[in-house]
Design a protein around this motif. Structure first.
Motif, PDB file in Angstrom:
ATOM      1  N   GLU A   8     -27.531   8.310  19.751  1.00 57.25           N
ATOM      2  CA  GLU A   8     -27.912   7.680  21.010  1.00 57.25           C
ATOM      3  C   GLU A   8     -28.599   6.346  20.744  1.00 57.25           C
ATOM      4  O   GLU A   8     -29.206   6.151  19.681  1.00 57.25           O
ATOM      5  CB  GLU A   8     -28.848   8.591  21.816  1.00 57.25           C
ATOM      6  N   PRO A   9     -28.527   5.412  21.701  1.00 61.54           N
ATOM      7  CA  PRO A   9     -29.215   4.126  21.514  1.00 61.54           C
ATOM      8  C   PRO A   9     -30.725   4.300  21.548  1.00 61.54           C
ATOM      9  O   PRO A   9     -31.253   5.093  22.329  1.00 61.54           O
ATOM     10  CB  PRO A   9     -28.722   3.286  22.696  1.00 61.54           C
ATOM     11  N   ARG A  10     -31.399   3.551  20.690  1.00 63.02           N
ATOM     12  CA  ARG A  10     -32.860   3.604  20.669  1.00 63.02           C
ATOM     13  C   ARG A  10     -33.427   2.931  21.911  1.00 63.02           C
ATOM     14  O   ARG A  10     -32.776   2.099  22.553  1.00 63.02           O
ATOM     15  CB  ARG A  10     -33.401   2.955  19.403  1.00 63.02           C
ATOM     16  N   CYS A  11     -34.665   3.263  22.238  1.00 66.71           N
ATOM     17  CA  CYS A  11     -35.295   2.761  23.465  1.00 66.71           C
ATOM     18  C   CYS A  11     -35.411   1.249  23.468  1.00 66.71           C
ATOM     19  O   CYS A  11     -35.263   0.606  24.505  1.00 66.71           O
ATOM     20  CB  CYS A  11     -36.685   3.395  23.620  1.00 66.71           C
ATOM     21  N   LYS A  13     -44.298   0.159  22.633  1.00 68.88           N
ATOM     22  CA  LYS A  13     -45.529   0.815  23.086  1.00 68.88           C
ATOM     23  C   LYS A  13     -45.684   0.716  24.604  1.00 68.88           C
ATOM     24  O   LYS A  13     -46.169   1.645  25.257  1.00 68.88           O
ATOM     25  CB  LYS A  13     -46.735   0.195  22.392  1.00 68.88           C
ATOM     26  N   ALA A  14     -45.276  -0.418  25.169  1.00 65.91           N
ATOM     27  CA  ALA A  14     -45.481  -0.640  26.596  1.00 65.91           C
ATOM     28  C   ALA A  14     -44.444   0.064  27.455  1.00 65.91           C
ATOM     29  O   ALA A  14     -44.774   0.560  28.547  1.00 65.91           O
ATOM     30  CB  ALA A  14     -45.457  -2.142  26.895  1.00 65.91           C
ATOM     31  N   PHE A  15     -43.189   0.155  26.977  1.00 64.79           N
ATOM     32  CA  PHE A  15     -42.108   0.590  27.861  1.00 64.79           C
ATOM     33  C   PHE A  15     -41.327   1.805  27.368  1.00 64.79           C
ATOM     34  O   PHE A  15     -40.427   2.258  28.072  1.00 64.79           O
ATOM     35  CB  PHE A  15     -41.127  -0.576  28.071  1.00 64.79           C
ATOM     36  N   CYS A  16     -41.635   2.324  26.208  1.00 62.67           N
ATOM     37  CA  CYS A  16     -40.859   3.440  25.661  1.00 62.67           C
ATOM     38  C   CYS A  16     -41.674   4.728  25.682  1.00 62.67           C
ATOM     39  O   CYS A  16     -42.670   4.852  24.965  1.00 62.67           O
ATOM     40  CB  CYS A  16     -40.405   3.139  24.230  1.00 62.67           C
ATOM     41  N   SER A  17     -41.235   5.675  26.492  1.00 63.54           N
ATOM     42  CA  SER A  17     -41.867   6.997  26.499  1.00 63.54           C
ATOM     43  C   SER A  17     -41.181   7.937  25.515  1.00 63.54           C
ATOM     44  O   SER A  17     -41.637   9.059  25.302  1.00 63.54           O
ATOM     45  CB  SER A  17     -41.813   7.599  27.909  1.00 63.54           C
ATOM     46  N   GLU A  31     -33.743   8.839  27.602  1.00 59.56           N
ATOM     47  CA  GLU A  31     -34.948   9.579  27.989  1.00 59.56           C
ATOM     48  C   GLU A  31     -36.015   8.644  28.552  1.00 59.56           C
ATOM     49  O   GLU A  31     -36.708   8.988  29.523  1.00 59.56           O
ATOM     50  CB  GLU A  31     -35.479  10.354  26.782  1.00 59.56           C
ATOM     51  N   SER A  32     -36.176   7.468  27.956  1.00 65.08           N
ATOM     52  CA  SER A  32     -37.181   6.523  28.447  1.00 65.08           C
ATOM     53  C   SER A  32     -36.818   5.992  29.830  1.00 65.08           C
ATOM     54  O   SER A  32     -37.698   5.729  30.653  1.00 65.08           O
ATOM     55  CB  SER A  32     -37.314   5.355  27.470  1.00 65.08           C
ATOM     56  N   SER A  33     -35.509   5.842  30.091  1.00 62.45           N
ATOM     57  CA  SER A  33     -35.080   5.355  31.405  1.00 62.45           C
ATOM     58  C   SER A  33     -35.419   6.346  32.510  1.00 62.45           C
ATOM     59  O   SER A  33     -35.761   5.957  33.631  1.00 62.45           O
ATOM     60  CB  SER A  33     -33.570   5.092  31.396  1.00 62.45           C
ATOM     61  N   VAL A  67     -36.752  -4.424  32.465  1.00 67.50           N
ATOM     62  CA  VAL A  67     -35.739  -5.485  32.413  1.00 67.50           C
ATOM     63  C   VAL A  67     -35.840  -6.167  31.057  1.00 67.50           C
ATOM     64  O   VAL A  67     -36.817  -6.864  30.769  1.00 67.50           O
ATOM     65  CB  VAL A  67     -35.945  -6.503  33.548  1.00 67.50           C
ATOM     66  N   ASN A  68     -34.840  -5.918  30.193  1.00 68.59           N
ATOM     67  CA  ASN A  68     -34.763  -6.554  28.870  1.00 68.59           C
ATOM     68  C   ASN A  68     -36.032  -6.369  28.031  1.00 68.59           C
ATOM     69  O   ASN A  68     -36.409  -7.258  27.254  1.00 68.59           O
ATOM     70  CB  ASN A  68     -34.459  -8.048  29.003  1.00 68.59           C
ATOM     71  N   MET A  69     -36.693  -5.253  28.216  1.00 70.30           N
ATOM     72  CA  MET A  69     -37.909  -4.931  27.457  1.00 70.30           C
ATOM     73  C   MET A  69     -38.992  -6.002  27.612  1.00 70.30           C
ATOM     74  O   MET A  69     -39.819  -6.197  26.716  1.00 70.30           O
ATOM     75  CB  MET A  69     -37.589  -4.746  25.978  1.00 70.30           C
TER      76      MET A  69
END
Length: 437
Positions: free
Chosen positions: A97-100, A173-177, A183-185, A267-269
């Motif tokens: 799977e693609p990484r966050c 750290k800011a946007f990846c759970s 899963e992060s989405s 949006v685009n990390m």
């Protein structure tokens, strides 16, 4: 910012649009009226056309292409292990799977976006500090409605601070759970939700204050009387408008929060924004568009009124010429303000609307790319999705915050008191530097 609007009020006691002694033929008058109507309609169509341009993009979504499913390879029927970059193995699903942290931008585009965004944030914050210090020192600018541009620039600076915090924390750290993008989405981080809520709130509040500012300029120009900045009526207006502009944005924010389980997306990390749904669009971008249309219309009629008043005066000779030059400069400043704000809003929201317009196509080609990587090495998988990411336009749009601060500073520079104050500060800075050396 708008203190120069008041300078000429004493010369505007006669606000009729033609002198009583005008004896021009009726045909000329009819032609003049027709020309005025034609120019007015054309300008209003232009203002609302530019304002609603993002809606045109959003309303014409590109359908998903009906391409045949890509072949995995001639002989390969099982997924490749180890996973092809940028995929990583999910031990729960045993799938690649693609990484966050994956984004549709290339490394060069990511670097360009980071450099441009940090530059824009720095210019925005520096501009706000100059504007704030100027407003503090000049008492006239602290009165309503001249304090409104400070609110507007303060809201823009607050958005820049939120972007800077996200950059400082780092994208993961800011946007990846989770380590994985899927899963992060579905489960955005608390910071992402908080940042999305605040950016949403500040954006709507900024749009409302721009409308209030434009309406007040229109009232001041068409009031045909001196503006009493210390009057109780303006204090009451300030309180009423403050309640509207600071409390009303909670309604669209609450609607977006309660509309879905995933109200804000990354949006685009770089930052979190309302999800590309109808609710998210009409509660954010559409509000800004309508506000720009209303504000631009008000500014147009302000410019029209001032333009018509140029040659109407109770004085003659050099005083009349001096007054006309001042009125011309004032018209130019307001036209500059109107077009600058329209350009900034367009630069901000067009990339977002382009992404939303092509969101289905982008998702389609992204899934095809990841599906290809499951069975093939990266060099065998075309990156068709890249042309739907509009990376160049997205990088350019990050300059909007810097342009916004520079526009406010430039408009403030038209004020003589501001220029004198800045010259004094510059002299003091030079003196301190010379003493230290």
């Amino acid at each position: 910012m708008s203190s120069s609007v008041i300078v000429h009020e004493r010369d505007m006691t006669d606000t009729s649009l033609s002198s009583s002694g005008d004896q021009r033929p009726l045909v000329h008058k009819e032609r003049s009226r027709f020309l005025v109507v034609l120019v007015t309609i054309s300008c209003l169509l232009l203002i609302w056309g530019v304002s609603l341009l993002p809606t045109i993009f959003y309303a014409n979504k590109i359908p998903v292409p009906t391409d045949p499913p890509p072949l995995n390879s001639s002989n390969q029927t099982w997924p490749l292990y180890p996973c092809s970059h940028p995929l990583i193995l999910n031990h729960k699903t045993h799938l690649c799977e693609p990484r966050c942290s994956w984004v549709i931008l290339t490394k060069v585009e990511e670097l360009a976006l980071e450099v441009v965004e940090n530059f824009s944030i720095a210019v925005s914050l520096l501009g706000f500090l100059i504007i704030l210090a100027t407003w503090i020192r000049i008492k006239k600018l602290r009165c309503f409605p001249h304090i409104i541009p400070l609110y507007i620039q303060g809201l823009a600076a607050a958005i820049s601070v939120l972007l800077a915090i996200g950059n400082g924390m780092g994208g993961e750290k800011a946007f990846c759970s989770s380590k994985f993008l899927s899963e992060s989405s579905k489960n955005p981080t608390k910071f992402c939700t908080a940042q999305g809520v605040l950016i949403h709130y500040f954006s709507v509040a900024l749009a409302l204050w721009f409308v209030v500012y434009s309406i007040n300029l229109l009232q001041m120009i068409y009031s045909d009387s001196l503006v009493n900045l210390q009057g109780n009526s303006y204090r009451v207006q300030h309180v009423v408008y403050s309640l509207i502009c600071w409390l009303l944005p909670f309604i669209p924010v609450g609607i977006v929060l309660g509309s879905s389980s995933m109200p804000y997306v990354v949006v685009n990390m770089r930052y979190c924004f309302p999800a590309p749904t109808d609710t998210g669009y009409f509660m954010t971008t559409f509000i800004t568009e309508v506000s720009l249309g209303i504000g631009g219309t008000c500014l147009f009629f302000v410019v029209y009124k001032l333009f018509m008043l140029r040659n109407i005066s109770t004085v003659v000779g050099e005083q009349a010429e001096s007054r006309k030059k001042k009125m011309d400069k004032l018209v130019q400043r307001l036209v500059f303000l109107m077009f600058s704000y329209a350009a900034i809003v367009t630069l901000t929201y067009i990339p977002i609307c382009l992404l939303q317009q092509h969101s289905d196509v982008l998702e389609h080609h992204t899934k095809q790319y990841f599906g290809c990587l499951m069975f093939n090495p990266p060099e065998n998988c075309p990156k068709t999705y890249e042309k739907y990411g509009f990376s160049g336009i997205f990088v350019a749009s990050t300059l909007s915050t810097a342009f916004f601060a520079l526009t406010t500073v430039c408009f403030l520079a038209f004020n003589r008191q501001s220029r004198k104050l800045w010259s004094f500060w510059w002299f003091r800075i030079q003196k301190c530097c010379c003493e230290q050396s």
